[in-house]
Structure formats: structure tokens, C-alpha cells
Scaffold this active site. Structure first.
Site, PDB file in Angstrom:
ATOM      1  N   HIS A  79      -0.882  -0.350   0.735  1.00 33.35           N
ATOM      2  CA  HIS A  79       0.250  -0.338   1.786  1.00 33.35           C
ATOM      3  C   HIS A  79       1.298  -0.940   1.009  1.00 33.35           C
ATOM      4  CE1 HIS A  79       2.499  -0.562   6.092  1.00 33.35           C
ATOM      5  NE2 HIS A  79       2.567  -1.006   5.109  1.00 33.35           N
TER       6      HIS A  79
ATOM      7  N   HIS B  22       5.712   0.456  -0.361  1.00 30.55           N
ATOM      8  CA  HIS B  22       7.236   1.523  -0.402  1.00 30.55           C
ATOM      9  C   HIS B  22       8.001   1.487  -1.416  1.00 30.55           C
ATOM     10  CE1 HIS B  22       6.579   0.958   4.328  1.00 30.55           C
ATOM     11  NE2 HIS B  22       6.235  -0.081   3.858  1.00 30.55           N
TER      12      HIS B  22
ATOM     13  N   ASP C  63       2.338  -4.461   1.635  1.00 35.24           N
ATOM     14  CA  ASP C  63       4.233  -3.875   2.031  1.00 35.24           C
ATOM     15  C   ASP C  63       5.114  -3.709   1.143  1.00 35.24           C
ATOM     16  OD1 ASP C  63       5.703  -3.073   4.231  1.00 35.24           O
ATOM     17  OD2 ASP C  63       5.027  -4.885   5.462  1.00 35.24           O
TER      18      ASP C  63
ATOM     19  N   HIS D 128       0.679   1.331  11.332  1.00 34.43           N
ATOM     20  CA  HIS D 128       1.799  -0.067  11.547  1.00 34.43           C
ATOM     21  C   HIS D 128       0.919  -0.402  13.252  1.00 34.43           C
ATOM     22  CE1 HIS D 128       4.621  -2.744  11.810  1.00 34.43           C
ATOM     23  NE2 HIS D 128       4.772  -2.456  13.106  1.00 34.43           N
TER      24      HIS D 128
ATOM     25  N   HIS E  96      -1.476  -4.244   9.245  1.00 34.99           N
ATOM     26  CA  HIS E  96      -1.750  -6.069   9.300  1.00 34.99           C
ATOM     27  C   HIS E  96      -1.910  -6.511  10.076  1.00 34.99           C
ATOM     28  CE1 HIS E  96       2.231  -4.098   7.245  1.00 34.99           C
ATOM     29  NE2 HIS E  96       3.083  -3.392   8.864  1.00 34.99           N
TER      30      HIS E  96
ATOM     31  N   LYS F  71       1.776   8.835   8.895  1.00 36.07           N
ATOM     32  CA  LYS F  71       2.224   7.487   9.203  1.00 36.07           C
ATOM     33  C   LYS F  71       3.161   7.093  10.316  1.00 36.07           C
ATOM     34  CE  LYS F  71       3.056   2.465   8.713  1.00 36.07           C
ATOM     35  NZ  LYS F  71       4.285   1.910   7.891  1.00 36.07           N
TER      36      LYS F  71
HETATM   37 ZN   LIG Z   1       5.079  -0.782   5.722  1.00 38.48          ZN
END
Ligand SMILES: [Zn+2]
Length: 422
Positions: free
Chosen positions: A66, A68, A324, A231, A251, A189
Site C-alpha cells: 500500500h 502512493h 500508505d 480502503h 487500514h 481500489k
Molecule cells: Zn492509502
């Protein structure tokens, strides 16, 4: 030069067995040909490049499920005045930092252009191999809708190749999946609940109905065999996602017993991202990068998140490492492993979550995730024993050598490779 021999190291192969001392790995081109004690390896009678691990630890290339890759938080004023194309160049630095951390594979959870992935695959720039999701699907007013009360949309920029992820109702969600697939998504996603970073919702808010989520999963799976990552922070949204057949819960802040049972029944992966709220709070203290609502919501969830992941781990839910990254600075990803140990995992289990299980979560277990004959030569050599000190992996000067696809992409050794003819 086709052969590389790594020797003089202790092998932690990603399968969880006892580390193997005096280990060696023989690589031909980009594939692992032999693994074992050095004495058991039959070194070919050709030119071989030797990499001395100098009593270090040989691990599979590490995987973050995970990230970005094209994002890092900064002050709003700064991001508003940054030229559009600049972020593509900035991503080059983020990707290098990721490789320097020992991460050779990532699953991108949003906002990375398929052109960046292609540039890596074609050798134009250095970066981890990746699966991209393009833009996450999100409801109007939900996590991912960056509309603000001033009417200014701050971040959810869409452009050719990055369709907007906003969609509501069965017909629109089906079309959005098709648009993301058209734009090159390897994975879909979806934001199944609110989140910490969004201005107008809360982590516990449920977003998308079960019906919508089922359509998203069906459209992705039936058309292209593609999986969906969600998510999902609140319990109801998590359960909807699992019931709809979503592949991984990202998460998982408010997991209750029923959600955990459902995940076990469906074989759903959990990607904890424990570092995300920790990093939001750190940056809140040390910079102006984080909006106030993100800091407040992180304070609210940080302990609950910890307990939730601990409960899932004890119950035996499959855990794949994910951070993340982008919410925290790129290259600091491996801090997550120490946090995983703080919920009860052993260092070896944290490593397995970052190698074998992560590769399974990505559907790439046939070619990545463990140091075994026939797999791609993605390898990391660390100076210190990560089993004795899991935090040592956070220090990039401890990550001495990184190989991706049989090529050395980081090398801090003093005495570099020796050419030998066997
Ligand atoms: Zn994320």
C-alpha cells in the site's frame, strides 16, 4: 556477464524457516538458479560476478502492498503552486528512496500514472516493480472526494490517463471500473468507508452499498480477472467489503469479531498501515503538512487501530505489509515492521508479511516473495540481523545491497564486486 553469485551471508528466505548460515544464491540473468549452502552450489565454469555479503543477511526483495508513489504531503499553498508536470519528476526521487529502503515491489493504492510504471518497466527510471490502481473509486462527499466548502477542489485532479474516481449508484460504479481498467489499472481500489485524511467524513462512515461493492468486484473479476482492494476503516464498511468479495482490507481500524470471522472465512487479506496515523501525528508536530482534521482523526483512532490489528493477528487473519507511503515520507516504509511487532507479531512473521504473504496478496507468489529457485532475482542484503533487531531495517545504511530483476540497484559495500572466472 550472465551469472551472479552472492555468498558469505545468512539467508532468511521468506518462508519462515531457520535462517541458513554460509548461504549462497546463484543468479542467471534475472532468475534465481540455485540456493543453499555455498558448498552445495555448483558454480558454472563461466564468468561469474561475485557479491560478498560480508556476513550480512540475505532477504527477498521487500514488498509494500500500500503506497502512493506519486504523492507526499506538503503544505497546501506549496502544492497549489507546483507545476503539474513537476510531480512526475518528483516521483523519480520517491522511487529511488523506496529502492534504497530495500523495497523492490509495491502495490500502488492510488494516483500513480500508468506511464510511470511503464517508464520503470522499460528501464527509463529506477523504481520498484508495481501494480497500479490509477484513481480510487469514491462516492460524492466520501474519502477521496477533495471538494472543500470553499468550492475549491484541492487535490483530486483528473487528467487524460487519470479519470476521476467519483461515482454513485450501480451504473456509475460499473462504468468507473471500466474506465480505470481502460486507463491501465492492474487492481481496482475502492473507498468503502470514510478516512483520516478526508475533510468531510469520518473513518466509521460507510460508503458504497453492498450492492455497489458487489458490482465493482464482479466487473473487475469477471472482465479481466482483476482484484479489488478496499480502503475500509469502520466495521460496517469492512464487512460490506468482505461480503462483496473484496481481496484486501486496507487500514482495518475498527475490526470487530464478526468482521474478523468474515475475513477468515473469505480468506481476505489485511493491510494494516499502522505507520500512517503515527506519521500524520509526527508531521502535525513538526511541520505544516497535515490538515487539522487529519491530526484530530488520527488522535482519535491510533489506539483503536492498534488493538484492532492485534485482534486480527491473534485470530489468524492473513496480514500483508503495507504502509500508505506518501502519507509518510517515501523510504521510511520499513518502520511499519516494528509497529507490526508491537501488535504481537514476531520479527520473522513481520518479514514474512513483507515478502511471502505480500507477494501472495499481489498474486505474484509464483515469481516473487521468497528466495527460491526459479523466482526473479529481487534480493536485499542487510548488515544487521533483522530477527535480532527488526528496527535495524529502518536504517537505510544497514540496507547494503539491493538487487532487482538480477541487477544491482543499490550497493554500499566498500569493496565492490570482484570479477572471477571459475
Ligand atoms: Zn492509502
Amino acid at each position: 556477464m550472465t551469472y551472479i553469485l552472492i555468498k558469505n551471508g545468512t539467508l532468511i528466505d521468506g518462508n519462515g524457516g531457520q535462517p541458513l548460515k554460509d548461504a549462497a544464491v546463484l543468479i542467471k540473468n534475472n532468475v534465481i538458479k540455485q540456493v543453499g549452502k555455498l558448498s552445495e552450489i555448483s558454480v558454472p565454469n563461466e564468468e561469474v560476478e561475485v557479491i560478498d555479503a560480508e556476513n550480512g543477511y540475505i532477504l527477498p526483495g521487500l514488498i509494500d502492498t500500500h503506497v502512493h508513489m506519486m504523492l507526499e504531503f506538503e503544505e497546501l499553498r506549496k502544492s497549489l503552486s507546483t507545476p503539474f508536470a513537476y510531480k512526475f519528476y518528483q516521483a523519480i526521487e520517491y522511487m529511488k528512496k523506496t529502492i534504497d529502503a530495500g523495497i523492490t515491489t509495491v502495490r500502488d493504492a492510488g494516483f500513480t500514472d500508468v506511464g510511470v510504471k511503464e517508464a520503470i518497466d522499460n528501464g527509463l527510471v529506477l523504481g520498484p516493480r508495481m501494480q497500479v490502481s490509477i484513481n480510487p473509486l469514491t462516492i460524492t462527499g466520501g474519502h477521496g472526494d477533495s471538494w472543500t466548502r470553499s468550492g475549491i477542489d484541492t487535490t483530486s485532479l483528473s487528467y487524460p490517463g487519470m479519470p476521476s474516481g467519483l461515482c454513485d449508484g450501480p451504473e456509475q460504479v460499473r462504468q468507473k471500473v471500466r474506465e480505470m481498467l481502460r486507463a491501465g489499472a492492474d487492481i481496482i481500489k475502492v473507498h468503502a468507508t470514510g478516512g483520516v485524511m478526508s475533510p468531510t467524513d469520518h473513518p466509521e462512515f460507510t460508503q458504497f452499498s453492498l450492492e455497489e461493492l458487489k458490482i465493482i468486484v464482479e466487473e473487475a473479476r469477471f472482465r479481466r480477472g482483476i482484484k479489488v482492494m478496499a480502503h475500509a476503516q469502520g466495521a460496517e464498511g469492512i464487512k460490506n467489503a468482505v461480503r462483496a468479495g473484496i481481496h484486501s482490507i486496507e487500514h482495518g481500524i475498527y475490526l470487530d469479531d464478526e468482521a474478523i470471522e468474515l475475513m477468515l472465512k473469505h480468506g481476505t487479506y489485511l493491510v494494516p498501515t499502522l505507520l500512517a496515523p503515527v506519521s500524520v501525528l509526527e508531521q502535525g508536530k513538526n511541520s505544516n503538512n497535515m490538515p487539522e482534521h487529519a491530526i484530530q482523526k488520527s488522535l482519535e483512532v491510533i489506539d483503536i487501530h492498534h488493538e484492532s490489528i492485534a485482534k486480527a493477528y491473534k485470530a489468524g487473519v492473513k496480514i500483508a505489509m503495507g504502509t500508505d507511503a506518501g502519507v509518510m515520507p517515501h523510504g521510511t516504509n520499513l518502520r511499519e515492521l516494528n509497529l507490526m511487532c508491537s501488535v504481537g507479531m514476531t520479527p520473522m512473521e513481520a518479514i514474512i508479511a513483507t515478502t511471502k504473504v505480500a507477494s501472495e496478496c499481489m498474486g505474484w507468489e509464483d515469481k516473487l516473495g521468497t528466495v527460491e529457485e526459479g523466482k526473479l532475482a529481487d534480493l536485499v542484503i542487510a548488515k544487521e540481523d533483522p530477527i535480532a533487531n527488526i528496527s535495524s531495517l529502518e536504517d537505510q545504511s544497514n540496507i547494503v545491497t539491493v538487487l532487482k530483476d538480477g541487477k544491482v540497484v543499490k550497493d554500499l559495500r566498500v569493496a565492490k564486486t570482484n570479477l572471477v572466472t571459475q
